[in-house]
Design an enzyme around this catalytic site. Structure first.
Site, PDB file in Angstrom:
ATOM      1  N   TRP A 112       0.749  -1.176  -0.142  1.00 26.58           N
ATOM      2  CA  TRP A 112       0.122   0.367   0.180  1.00 26.58           C
ATOM      3  C   TRP A 112       1.081   1.289  -0.326  1.00 26.58           C
ATOM      4  O   TRP A 112       0.252   2.560  -0.116  1.00 26.58           O
ATOM      5  CB  TRP A 112      -0.456  -0.744   1.260  1.00 26.58           C
ATOM      6  CG  TRP A 112      -1.448  -1.206   0.755  1.00 26.58           C
ATOM      7  CD1 TRP A 112      -3.255  -0.427   0.710  1.00 26.58           C
ATOM      8  CD2 TRP A 112      -2.391  -2.531   1.293  1.00 26.58           C
ATOM      9  NE1 TRP A 112      -4.698  -1.678   0.471  1.00 26.58           N
ATOM     10  CE2 TRP A 112      -3.222  -2.692   1.635  1.00 26.58           C
ATOM     11  CE3 TRP A 112      -0.913  -3.319   2.432  1.00 26.58           C
ATOM     12  CZ2 TRP A 112      -3.956  -3.767   1.335  1.00 26.58           C
ATOM     13  CZ3 TRP A 112      -1.982  -4.587   1.936  1.00 26.58           C
ATOM     14  CH2 TRP A 112      -2.704  -4.940   1.821  1.00 26.58           C
ATOM     15  N   CYS A 168      -6.312  -4.780  -1.168  1.00 25.96           N
ATOM     16  CA  CYS A 168      -7.480  -5.698  -0.840  1.00 25.96           C
ATOM     17  C   CYS A 168      -8.454  -6.789  -1.695  1.00 25.96           C
ATOM     18  O   CYS A 168      -9.246  -7.546  -2.022  1.00 25.96           O
ATOM     19  CB  CYS A 168      -8.909  -4.905  -0.148  1.00 25.96           C
ATOM     20  SG  CYS A 168      -9.615  -4.304  -0.818  1.00 25.96           S
ATOM     21  N   HIS A 216     -13.529  -1.806   1.180  1.00 21.00           N
ATOM     22  CA  HIS A 216     -12.812  -3.392   1.728  1.00 21.00           C
ATOM     23  C   HIS A 216     -13.573  -4.554   1.569  1.00 21.00           C
ATOM     24  O   HIS A 216     -14.739  -4.396   1.491  1.00 21.00           O
ATOM     25  CB  HIS A 216     -12.443  -3.128   3.432  1.00 21.00           C
ATOM     26  CG  HIS A 216     -11.706  -3.855   4.014  1.00 21.00           C
ATOM     27  ND1 HIS A 216     -10.323  -4.957   2.987  1.00 21.00           N
ATOM     28  CD2 HIS A 216     -11.944  -5.718   4.273  1.00 21.00           C
ATOM     29  CE1 HIS A 216     -10.054  -5.263   3.192  1.00 21.00           C
ATOM     30  NE2 HIS A 216     -10.587  -6.043   4.103  1.00 21.00           N
ATOM     31  N   ASP A 247     -11.196 -13.677   4.934  1.00 20.44           N
ATOM     32  CA  ASP A 247     -10.259 -12.426   4.728  1.00 20.44           C
ATOM     33  C   ASP A 247      -9.374 -12.422   3.853  1.00 20.44           C
ATOM     34  O   ASP A 247      -8.578 -13.575   4.757  1.00 20.44           O
ATOM     35  CB  ASP A 247     -10.624 -11.054   4.882  1.00 20.44           C
ATOM     36  CG  ASP A 247     -10.344 -10.081   4.594  1.00 20.44           C
ATOM     37  OD1 ASP A 247      -9.302 -10.020   3.682  1.00 20.44           O
ATOM     38  OD2 ASP A 247     -10.945  -9.056   5.104  1.00 20.44           O
ATOM     39  N   TYR A 279      -7.585   4.339  -1.043  1.00 24.74           N
ATOM     40  CA  TYR A 279      -8.911   4.042  -0.587  1.00 24.74           C
ATOM     41  C   TYR A 279      -8.115   3.959   0.926  1.00 24.74           C
ATOM     42  O   TYR A 279      -9.421   3.129   1.260  1.00 24.74           O
ATOM     43  CB  TYR A 279      -9.531   2.849  -1.819  1.00 24.74           C
ATOM     44  CG  TYR A 279      -8.347   1.860  -1.465  1.00 24.74           C
ATOM     45  CD1 TYR A 279      -9.418   0.263  -0.015  1.00 24.74           C
ATOM     46  CD2 TYR A 279      -7.442   1.464  -1.662  1.00 24.74           C
ATOM     47  CE1 TYR A 279      -8.420  -0.196  -0.052  1.00 24.74           C
ATOM     48  CE2 TYR A 279      -6.851   0.144  -1.328  1.00 24.74           C
ATOM     49  CZ  TYR A 279      -7.541  -0.713  -0.333  1.00 24.74           C
ATOM     50  OH  TYR A 279      -7.010  -1.975  -0.577  1.00 24.74           O
TER      51      TYR A 279
END
Length: 705
Positions: free
Chosen positions: A231, A266, A325, A348, A535
């Site tokens: 990220w 994600c 997400h 996840d 985001y």
């Protein structure tokens, strides 16, 4: 009398086309036989002479490195014998030297790759392509992944394309994604992950264990898994997360190199995990939540810090609210839990928090999130907080040279909005928020929340930044058991909108509307700020602020414009590798009553479309041309344009370097396509440039014989 000629197998036919059609596995691009557990499949065995009653014939299915009967990893099946570990085999018919056998595996057999040997008297026959892949079976009523609805199975197991919803709650958009679970090497990559997971044979029976293991292995964090998360905004030695349009290249390259692929965020993790689960036969869907809380202390609260200009501060926040997400839901019965928690389970694979020492999350029953049963495994507190936390706003002011924190608002309905997935059998977004939460303000919601709060003890309401020594403590524990929207004396409300389309290269024209509903004369101090953010909620640039004092009389409203010139943001826009959103934050204070309210809205830029030109139908193995056309309708040159295209069953992922596209210019690229599979197929295209990351489109074509 001469001794009998000893019985030998001369060949095996796995009757692939008939078996795979019946097992819904005819899509897999692999030489081997792929079947689903709990359902019969047939094999034709050819012998050197006719089979007689005294002959011994057995099929041996072995799984793993060193199959053994006493460990259950070797199954030895004789026709018409009582079943062995839930497997059975029967002789369908004998015809001279041929015999047709039917094999039914147990509906809770371990999934994986089995080697088949045929034993006759003292001979053992091995087929060179003898590995049989056994998958979960949503068509079998005795399998825990059984799904009754045919259209749902077609979507959640067999559809190899779909959408992942991204953007912000204010402007949701669909990103087409190729799951590609039937493509070459994808099933092998999944089998490699199963072996790598070190799950015991027994654990491989249960999709709850398998999906938990896969959620750990799709990220590279502790086990050299599939994807490395990044990220940072710097993707120089890998592929930017924005540049993927599907899972196929990722899984194929991972299987080839056995090294983590760089880089994911994600939606990439969720896209790949969806491919893996569908490939293994577990019904699966990608789920996007807008304004998802990443609450690091599971206290159901996310603190947002603003400076006096109303700009959000990155440095103080431990937890964050992501604009969206994406995770996955997988469908199964949970035999390991009390009744009532079957159905969708959240998993996840985005590496956020460790669970039992590994970056894995789930399966957590979606019903447990809705009912507030956050004590249930796995990770239900974490998932509950993602969709139910409160957002508390603090303004940081310097008082006598020290930072002091002043609370300027609490939002209790802002987290976990518009929970979305692709609708069954249709190319549209389905809102599934109701599966995760009761309607805001309903009696059930209050009861569910009370239940959850009894398992999660929230601390008192003080800011959680690293500067605890300077905190002004607020009187008592101001966290009510059931949080309510703050009611202001004046009925103060804020609304944030854009008044013109948000095209890169144009001024950003937005407005903050202040509303009051109480009679009287009111003075309102309004602070507004505009920023660019990732985001994940991380601010990238401050673009501008406004400060105004307005007077409102009685029930009335006023619209205050907020305008940002292109120069203020275009440089940032072309230097970041990610898609950024426009964040507008407003703080209003009514002087007379000291009412305070904070509101934030994220919006995405709007882009001109890519159009795809091709026939509506084509014949199998007959070439056709597909053209991609893009007109730059923006007032700005798009630099270093790349067009990425992929069509499963039509052509492999292709990249066109397009250079710079000036305003008003038209780009056209063509691909010659050769369809290799029947049915409806989709072509996905994405355009990426320095200025813009998010233009994508798709078009369907029907392939006939």
């Amino acid at each position: 009398v001469f001794p009998e000629m000893s019985l030998k197998v001369t060949g095996i036919d796995f009757l692939k086309s008939q078996n795979t059609r019946q097992h819904h596995t005819d899509g897999y691009n692999i030489k081997n036989l792929v079947v689903r557990r709990g359902q019969p499949f047939q094999v034709q065995v050819s012998l050197n002479r006719e089979l007689r009653p005294a002959d011994k014939l057995s099929l041996r299915f072995g799984i793993g490195e060193n199959p053994m009967k006493n460990r259950g990893s070797l199954l030895s099946l004789k026709p018409e014998q009582e079943d062995f570990n839930g497997w059975k085999i029967s002789l369908v018919k004998k015809n001279g030297k041929e015999c047709l056998l039917s094999v039914t595996s147990s509906p809770n057999a371990p999934v994986g790759k089995y080697n088949l040997h045929v034993k006759t008297d003292t001979n053992i026959y091995k087929h060179e392509n003898g590995a049989i892949y056994l998958l979960f079976n949503p068509w079998c009523e005795d399998d825990v992944v059984y799904m009754a609805n045919e259209a749902q199975k077609k979507e959640y197991v067999l559809n190899d394309t779909g959408y992942i919803y991204v953007g912000s709650a204010y402007s949701i958009y669909d990103r087409p994604w190729n799951f590609g679970q039937f493509e070459e090497f994808v099933l092998d990559a999944c089998m490699y992950l199963l072996d790598k997971s070190k799950l015991s044979l027994n654990d491989r029976r249960d999709p709850a264990n398998v999906s938990r293991a896969m959620s750990a292995l799709v990220n590279a964090n502790d086990d050299n898994g599939v994807l490395l998360g990044n990220w940072s905004g710097n993707y120089i030695n890998g592929t930017s997360p924005m540049d993927w349009i599907g899972s196929v290249t990722i899984l194929q390259n991972y299987y080839k190199t056995k090294k983590p692929i760089r880089y994911g965020q994600c939606w990439v993790f969720a896209g790949v995990l969806n491919t893996v689960m569908r490939c293994l036969g577990v019904p699966s869907r990608c789920v996007s939540t807008f304004d998802a809380a990443h609450d690091t202390e599971e206290n159901l609260r996310v603190d947002v810090y603003l400076n006096e200009r109303g700009e959000k501060l990155n440095s103080l926040s431990f937890d964050s609210v992501w604009n969206f997400h994406v995770w996955n839901d997988v469908w199964m019965k949970r035999g390991d839990l009390p009744n009532g928690f079957d159905g969708w389970q959240a998993i996840d694979s985005t590496p956020q928090e460790q669970s039992q020492g590994r970056f894995q999350c789930g399966p957590c029953p979606v019903k447990a999130v809705r009912e507030g049963d956050v004590y249930l495994p796995h990770d239900s507190k974490f998932v509950y907080a993602e969709v139910n936390a409160d957002r508390v706003y603090w303004v940081v002011k310097k008082v006598n040279g020290k930072d002091k924190y002043f609370k300027v608002g609490t939002e209790t309905q802002a987290i976990g909005k518009n929970i979305s997935t692709k609708a069954v059998g249709q190319n549209r977004r389905e809102d599934i928020t109701w599966e995760y939460k009761y309607p805001e303000g309903s009696k059930e919601e209050r009861m569910s929340m009370q239940r959850a709060y009894s398992f999660i003890r929230p601390s008192g309401l003080t800011p959680r930044s690293g500067y605890a020594s300077t905190i002004q403590t607020l009187s008592g524990n101001t966290q009510p058991l059931v949080p309510k929207e703050p009611v202001t004396k004046t009925g103060l409300q804020l609304e944030i909108t854009n008044t013109e389309a948000l095209h890169p290269g144009n001024p950003l024209e937005m407005a903050i509307t202040v509303k009051i509903s109480a009679p009287g004369n009111w003075t309102v101090d309004l602070t507004g700020s505009c920023q660019l953010q990732y985001y994940t909620g991380k601010v990238q640039a401050n673009l501008g602020t406004i400060k105004e004092t307005i007077n409102l009389e009685g029930t009335s409203e006023m619209q205050i414009p907020l305008k940002i010139a292109p120069d203020a943001y275009m440089k940032t826009l072309s230097s970041v590798e990610d898609e950024v959103l426009i964040l507008v934050t407003a703080i209003a204070e009514v002087k007379e009553t000291n009412d305070k309210l904070t509101k934030e809205t994220s919006m995405r830029f709007e882009y001109p479309p890519i159009t795809v030109q091709m026939p509506e139908t084509a014949k199998l193995y007959n070439d056709f041309t597909c053209a991609f056309i893009f007109k730059n309708k923006l007032n700005v040159t798009l630099e270093n344009c790349k067009l990425l295209v992929e069509g499963l069953g039509i052509f492999k992922m292709t990249t066109f370097e397009q250079g710079d596209i000036m305003p008003g210019r038209i780009m056209k690229s063509e691909v010659i396509c050769t369809p290799t599979r029947l049915g409806e197929k989709k072509i996905v295209a994405k355009l990426i440039s320095n200025q813009i990351k998010g233009i994508s489109t798709e078009k369907a074509i029907t392939i006939t014989e």
